[in-house]
Design a protein around this motif. Structure first.
Motif, PDB file in Angstrom:
ATOM      1  N   GLU A 262       0.818  -1.205   0.000  1.00  0.00           N
ATOM      2  CA  GLU A 262       0.000   0.000   0.000  1.00  0.00           C
ATOM      3  C   GLU A 262       0.855   1.259   0.000  1.00  0.00           C
ATOM      4  OE1 GLU A 262      -3.039  -0.289   3.003  1.00  0.00           O
ATOM      5  OE2 GLU A 262      -3.821  -2.167   2.169  1.00  0.00           O
ATOM      6  N   THR A 265       1.740   1.605  -3.805  1.00  0.00           N
ATOM      7  CA  THR A 265       0.691   1.870  -4.791  1.00  0.00           C
ATOM      8  C   THR A 265      -0.312   2.920  -4.352  1.00  0.00           C
ATOM      9  OG1 THR A 265      -0.824   0.166  -3.928  1.00  0.00           O
ATOM     10  CG2 THR A 265       0.865  -0.550  -5.513  1.00  0.00           C
ATOM     11  N   GLY A 266      -0.429   3.154  -3.053  1.00  0.00           N
ATOM     12  CA  GLY A 266      -1.459   4.062  -2.560  1.00  0.00           C
ATOM     13  C   GLY A 266      -2.843   3.457  -2.592  1.00  0.00           C
ATOM     14  N   GLN A 267      -2.933   2.142  -2.864  1.00  0.00           N
ATOM     15  CA  GLN A 267      -4.219   1.459  -2.933  1.00  0.00           C
ATOM     16  C   GLN A 267      -4.269   0.344  -1.892  1.00  0.00           C
ATOM     17  OE1 GLN A 267      -5.349   0.240  -6.944  1.00  0.00           O
ATOM     18  NE2 GLN A 267      -3.880   1.671  -7.817  1.00  0.00           N
TER      19      GLN A 267
END
Length: 492
Positions: A262, A265-267
């Motif tokens: 995370e 990717t920031g997801q």
């Protein structure tokens, strides 16, 4: 009834809602340093059944399970056999064994079985991404993830950062900014201390170091946790639907997977985390390191695949399970009854006493109830215990009809047979071997299975055993021809 699952991330029961057209499933696979035991096979079985149920329910499933073939435990076995010159030699041997047992246990093939050694470029790229984003730092050729840069660290294991103990080897701790930081890339090869810890034979002064690769930080090896993130992202996506693994991997492995994925990717890395309970024997986790394990190979010889699967299907995936002779005897009795009933239904359905207009309302109602109860159970967090109970109820109804009905209800028996094959076969992976009396198609399927095992042996360099399998087939009247496109056979 919609499918609901117990999500370890929230510790709540949630309605399952996939994010895309495919359901993306990743399973933390085996570190191939030894023969697999029944504890490993328990995870495989539940992952297989979960994927089967999703497929049966109409989802398009992409199921990926990895092999960890880069590990100090593997390197420690180098030289144990004359043909084990490298870490890769050891890994190939045990990968071949795992594939053989997976086929014999009737697991469906996953979309791919990625190996760590073939994903080093993706691993290095992911470490570079984390470094550039300020989530990782280099120290003496190693790279560590800085846990203080990820605000949600501890959200899976419900631990506070200040309460965490140091992660990693003692020699790493002086290099790290924070005790809980973990290695993404390790400088150099496997240390003599790590080899000594895991070795099963005396290496003398010649300590294997394992395979190393060039990287922007110098020659080294990937850390354990980064591997699964890289393989999952490569073969699935940045966000997956379901991540499956043993409960003992919640911390640190899965916690670290979440943080590094995370942060990169920031997801959200995985929407649903499903953790299988451990298999225990004598109140201890079945483990290679504890020496209290029962190998899959020995279990297959003693019980066969259907009894092993029936044993696992007596307990929900999230609960602990105890292996014992009594538990296996009970599983054997349950499977025998199920198989006998299936064949009794076939014999009755195919007899002249089965007629078109006979209708047994109780039998047909029991079939409908079985489908309804089985579906409700599996949609209730893959409750295999209750689903198996539904199948056992069907055996009672079929046996009662076969013993008491005159004439037989042909359509009812046919529907019962189809229920056994779809629910017990397609979903549970049980194999109801029909009475073929030398059916050439079945013989061909058996030869294909033997040739799959032979090819795995050849790939692992076990040429002597591969030749023995070819000779055994020849003695049975099966001629094998090898070619660049793989083996073919013909019956003499």
């Amino acid at each position: 009834m919609a499918l609901s699952v117990t999500n370890s991330l929230t510790d709540e029961r949630e309605t399952f809602e996939p994010t895309g057209d495919e359901v993306l499933v990743y399973v933390c696979g085996l570190t191939v340093s030894d023969d697999p035991h029944l504890g490993h096979a328990r995870l495989w079985t539940h992952a297989d059944v979960i994927a089967r149920w999703l497929d049966y329910s109409g989802y398009d499933v992409r199921h990926v399970e990895n092999f960890t073939d880069v590990n100090e435990k593997i390197a420690a076995r180098v030289g144990e056999r004359p043909e084990w010159d490298t870490e890769a030699d050891v890994a190939r041997h045990y990968i071949a064994r795992v594939i053989e047992y997976m086929r014999r246990l009737n697991f469906r093939r996953t979309a791919v079985y990625p190996r760590v050694s073939e994903h080093i470029p993706e691993i290095i790229e992911l470490v570079e991404t984390l470094s550039e984003a300020g989530h990782a730092y280099e120290a003496n050729g190693s790279v560590y993830f800085d846990v203080t840069t990820f605000d949600d660290y501890g959200k899976l294991s419900n631990q506070q950062l200040e309460d965490l103990e140091a992660q990693g080897d003692p020699d790493e701790r002086s290099e790290k900014r924070n005790p809980a930081d973990f290695a993404l890339w390790k400088a150099g090869g496997v240390t003599p201390a790590a080899i000594a810890e895991h070795a099963k034979h005396d290496h003398g002064d010649d300590h294997p170091t394992g395979q190393t690769w060039e990287s922007p930080w110098g020659e080294g090896r990937p850390g354990w946790h980064i591997e699964c993130s890289a393989m999952s992202m490569t073969h699935l996506d940045d966000t997956i639907d379901i991540h499956i693994g043993g409960h003992d991997l919640v911390f640190p492995h899965h916690e670290n997977e979440i943080a590094q994925s995370e942060a990169a990717t920031g997801q959200q890395f995985a929407n649903y985390w499903l953790h299988t309970g451990l298999l225990e024997t004598d109140d201890e986790k079945m483990s290679s390191s504890l020496g209290n394990f029962f190998t899959v190979e020995d279990a297959l010889k003693e019980y066969g695949p259907n009894v092993i699967r029936t044993f696992y299907l007596s307990t929900e995936y999230g609960s602990k399970q105890t292996f014992s002779e009594d538990a296996m005897a009970e599983a054997e009795e349950r499977w025998d009854r199920l198989e006998r009933t299936y064949h009794a239904a076939i014999d009755a359905c195919d007899s002249v006493d089965a007629t078109a207009k006979t209708e047994d309302g109780d039998l047909r109602a029991a079939i409908d109830d079985t489908h309804e109860e089985f579906t409700a159970a599996m949609n209730d967090d893959f409750n295999v215990r209750e689903a198996m109970a539904a199948l056992r109820s069907l055996t009672n109804a079929v046996n009662r009809h076969v013993e008491e009905a005159e004439p037989y209800d042909y359509q009812g028996l046919k529907a019962a047979i189809e229920a056994f094959e779809s629910l017990g076969g397609e979903v549970f992976g049980l194999q109801f071997d029909t009475k073929t009396d030398g059916d050439i198609a079945l013989a061909g399927e058996v030869v294909d299975l033997v040739l799959d095992i032979r090819e795995a042996d050849r790939e692992a360099g076990n040429y002597e055993r591969a030749d023995e399998l070819r000779d055994s087939l020849a003695n049975l009247g099966v001629e094998v021809q090898d070619s660049d496109d793989g083996p073919t056979f013909r019956f003499e």
